[in-house]
Scaffold this motif. Structure first.
Motif, PDB file in Angstrom:
ATOM      1  N   UNK A  49       4.876  19.068  24.999  1.00 45.54           N
ATOM      2  CA  UNK A  49       4.707  18.952  26.449  1.00 45.54           C
ATOM      3  C   UNK A  49       4.592  20.320  27.118  1.00 45.54           C
ATOM      4  N   UNK A  50       5.472  21.225  26.737  1.00 39.20           N
ATOM      5  CA  UNK A  50       5.481  22.550  27.363  1.00 39.20           C
ATOM      6  C   UNK A  50       4.188  23.309  27.099  1.00 39.20           C
ATOM      7  N   UNK A  51       3.572  23.068  25.957  1.00 38.38           N
ATOM      8  CA  UNK A  51       2.335  23.771  25.639  1.00 38.38           C
ATOM      9  C   UNK A  51       1.113  23.077  26.256  1.00 38.38           C
ATOM     10  N   UNK A  52       1.068  21.758  26.140  1.00 43.02           N
ATOM     11  CA  UNK A  52      -0.142  21.021  26.487  1.00 43.02           C
ATOM     12  C   UNK A  52      -0.238  20.692  27.979  1.00 43.02           C
ATOM     13  N   UNK A  53       0.836  20.152  28.557  1.00 44.74           N
ATOM     14  CA  UNK A  53       0.757  19.613  29.907  1.00 44.74           C
ATOM     15  C   UNK A  53       0.414  20.648  30.976  1.00 44.74           C
ATOM     16  N   UNK A  54       1.028  21.842  30.997  1.00 42.05           N
ATOM     17  CA  UNK A  54       0.618  22.820  32.025  1.00 42.05           C
ATOM     18  C   UNK A  54      -0.858  23.196  31.926  1.00 42.05           C
ATOM     19  N   UNK A  55      -1.368  23.332  30.711  1.00 36.27           N
ATOM     20  CA  UNK A  55      -2.763  23.738  30.540  1.00 36.27           C
ATOM     21  C   UNK A  55      -3.732  22.675  31.050  1.00 36.27           C
ATOM     22  N   UNK A 160     -12.414  14.727  27.285  1.00 34.83           N
ATOM     23  CA  UNK A 160     -11.698  15.649  26.404  1.00 34.83           C
ATOM     24  C   UNK A 160     -10.201  15.478  26.503  1.00 34.83           C
ATOM     25  N   UNK A 161      -9.706  15.329  27.733  1.00 36.78           N
ATOM     26  CA  UNK A 161      -8.265  15.161  27.927  1.00 36.78           C
ATOM     27  C   UNK A 161      -7.796  13.823  27.380  1.00 36.78           C
ATOM     28  N   UNK A 162      -8.588  12.770  27.544  1.00 33.72           N
ATOM     29  CA  UNK A 162      -8.223  11.472  26.976  1.00 33.72           C
ATOM     30  C   UNK A 162      -8.105  11.554  25.463  1.00 33.72           C
ATOM     31  N   UNK A 166      -4.641  11.078  23.031  1.00 28.86           N
ATOM     32  CA  UNK A 166      -4.576  10.165  21.886  1.00 28.86           C
ATOM     33  C   UNK A 166      -4.190  10.898  20.608  1.00 28.86           C
ATOM     34  N   UNK A 167      -4.439  12.213  20.543  1.00 34.49           N
ATOM     35  CA  UNK A 167      -4.109  12.998  19.351  1.00 34.49           C
ATOM     36  C   UNK A 167      -2.654  13.452  19.326  1.00 34.49           C
ATOM     37  N   UNK A 168      -2.088  13.675  20.488  1.00 33.86           N
ATOM     38  CA  UNK A 168      -0.771  14.309  20.558  1.00 33.86           C
ATOM     39  C   UNK A 168       0.369  13.370  20.919  1.00 33.86           C
ATOM     40  N   UNK A 169       0.074  12.223  21.545  1.00 32.07           N
ATOM     41  CA  UNK A 169       1.140  11.379  22.077  1.00 32.07           C
ATOM     42  C   UNK A 169       1.072   9.952  21.552  1.00 32.07           C
TER      43      UNK A 169
END
Length: 489
Positions: A49-55, A160-162, A166-169
């Motif tokens: 979350x800390x890496x992906x969500x802010x970006x 891309x975000x979708x 699906x890859x991370x969560x």
């Protein structure tokens, strides 16, 4: 071939073509049967979350700002300086979605073939450059060209975000995070007050374009593609990240375009129900976002009051979207129910906008504000698509159809708000009633379809051993072909 009835996948594993399976298939084979304790799982999720969500949230915030800069520029004189007349200004808004629509499926194919984070970052840099080019335009032709290419380069962000989600969560984690991502679409007004040698509207494009270009360089280095090669995770953490999403049964990625999966996506009733929902969800959005200020001003408020009075509609979107995505993540199979519930205030607001007389402006305002609850239904529809589509080519095609529907809805919506019908906009309100009815039918259709598919697979899924389904997910098997796949709704 795989024996779906017996669950025997051994023969398939022995003869599998490694080029045809998911990128994480080999890792899954190595970690099969391993367990990660709950504390380590929570720690890993927090790290992701800390890496992906802010970006991705800041990227979406910039996308929301950049595609609405034309509206801010209009306040500060772009129509006069560019000598826009007739419907030219309206067409500048529409051309963004035409560029988006035309490039949506090609961008989906590129997202499949190329490293997803790198491709997204390059398109962010390019759209930042295109946004700055708006400042050099001096007529309709120049602005029209810039707006069309802005839509082309922004077309990669939603699909891309979708795919990243699906890859991370895990599927139960996706609705809330998609909701947070959508809520990041925050616009800014202050830059319009900058003074200088250039007209203020040119500064809007130059500054936001420069910020976006620099941000594209940031995500080029820091946005991870997938758990398979994520450098911010250790080797054990990468394996755990792959293991934790195995229950999605949707895999991570496959670089090979598969004709049979594309055909399946186009023939799947689910794809078309999502498409119809996307069109009818976003047609009201296209109308309300473009004409909200004119509706409010038509109630007798000043220009400054109109600007301030639009803020509560954003607050409604924030609270409804947050609550809806939280409940959809908190309770299994709550997505479609919550979508239906969120249509109730939208319907109530639309009825109020139709019935409350002009002599009661604040009553009409409240109705207009609560109408914006529809945002939550569109947000959750994206989580329905990502959670219920397996096979990478099929995911790309399904997401493309959903977002093509998004473009069509936003494109046609404003045309139902006829200027001569101001301030009541009877045709626009009638369109919203129609769209609400079709959305209810689409949601109901999805509910019945997914429930019946699960019922038909109940015998296979009766066992607590889900490993056969997990493995098929990492073999890039589609949701319809994988008879162990359990749909969520």
């Amino acid at each position: 071939m795989i024996d779906m009835e017996s669950g025997d996948t051994k023969s398939f594993r022995d003869s599998v073509n490694k080029a045809e399976v998911d990128a994480a298939y080999g890792v899954y084979e190595d970690i099969r049967g391993s367990e990660v304790d709950s504390a380590a799982q929570r720690s890993l999720l927090w790290k992701i979350d800390l890496r992906l969500m802010p970006l991705i949230c800041i990227t979406y915030m910039l996308q929301s700002i950049d595609k609405t800069t034309l509206g801010y520029a209009a306040v500060f004189g772009v129509r006069d300086d560019a000598h826009l007349s007739g419907t030219e200004y309206s067409w500048l808004g529409a051309l963004f979605y035409l560029g988006y629509l035309a490039w949506e499926y090609p961008t989906g194919l590129l997202l499949q073939k190329l490293p997803i984070a790198k491709f997204m970052s390059i398109t962010v840099i390019l759209w930042g450059i295109v946004l700055m080019c708006h400042a050099a335009a001096s007529d309709f032709a120049g602005l029209a060209t810039a707006r069309t290419f802005l839509g082309v380069f922004e077309a990669s962000i939603n699909p891309g975000t979708m795919l990243l989600f699906s890859r991370w969560y895990r599927r139960i984690e996706q609705p809330l995070r998609i909701g947070i991502w959508v809520l990041a679409g925050i616009a800014s007004f202050g830059i319009g007050h900058i003074g200088g040698a250039l007209p203020s509207w040119r500064y809007i494009f130059l500054i936001w374009g420069a910020i976006t270009t620099l941000w594209g360089i940031v995500i080029l280095f820091f946005l991870p593609d997938s758990p398979v090669k994520a450098k911010f995770l250790s080797e054990d953490e990468r394996k755990a990240a792959i293991d934790r999403i195995k229950e999605n049964e949707t895999g991570i990625e496959n670089k090979h375009w598969k004709k049979d999966q594309f055909i399946e996506a186009m023939l799947d009733v689910k794809t078309w129900l999502l498409f119809v929902f996307a069109v009818t969800s976003n047609a009201p959005n296209g109308g309300l976002t473009n004409f909200q200020s004119l509706i409010i001003k038509g109630m007798g408020f000043s220009t400054l009051e109109t600007t301030l009075i639009q803020m509560p509609s954003g607050a409604v979107q924030f609270f409804v979207c947050t609550g809806a995505t939280y409940f959809a993540s908190r309770y299994p199979n709550a997505r479609l129910v919550v979508m239906l519930i969120c249509l109730i205030p939208f319907l109530a607001g639309t009825i109020g906008t139709w019935l409350v007389p002009q002599s009661v402006p604040y009553g009409r305002l409240v109705c207009l504000w609560i109408s914006f609850s529809y945002t939550a239904t569109w947000t959750l529809s994206m989580s329905v698509a990502t959670a219920n589509t397996a096979g990478h080519t099929k995911k790309v095609a399904t997401n493309a159809m959903l977002l093509i529907g998004y473009c069509l809805g936003n494109f046609v919506g404003p045309f139902f708000f006829v200027t001569k019908q101001a301030p009541r906009y009877e045709l626009g309100v009638g369109m919203m009633f129609f769209c609400i009815g079709i959305q209810v039918l689409s949601i109901g259709g999805l509910w019945v379809l997914l429930w019946r598919r699960n019922v038909s697979r109940r015998k296979l899924n009766a066992t607590n051993d889900r490993s056969a389904g997990y493995e098929l997910g990492f073999q890039d098997v589609t949701d319809k072909a994988n008879k162990y796949f359990e749909y969520v709704y």
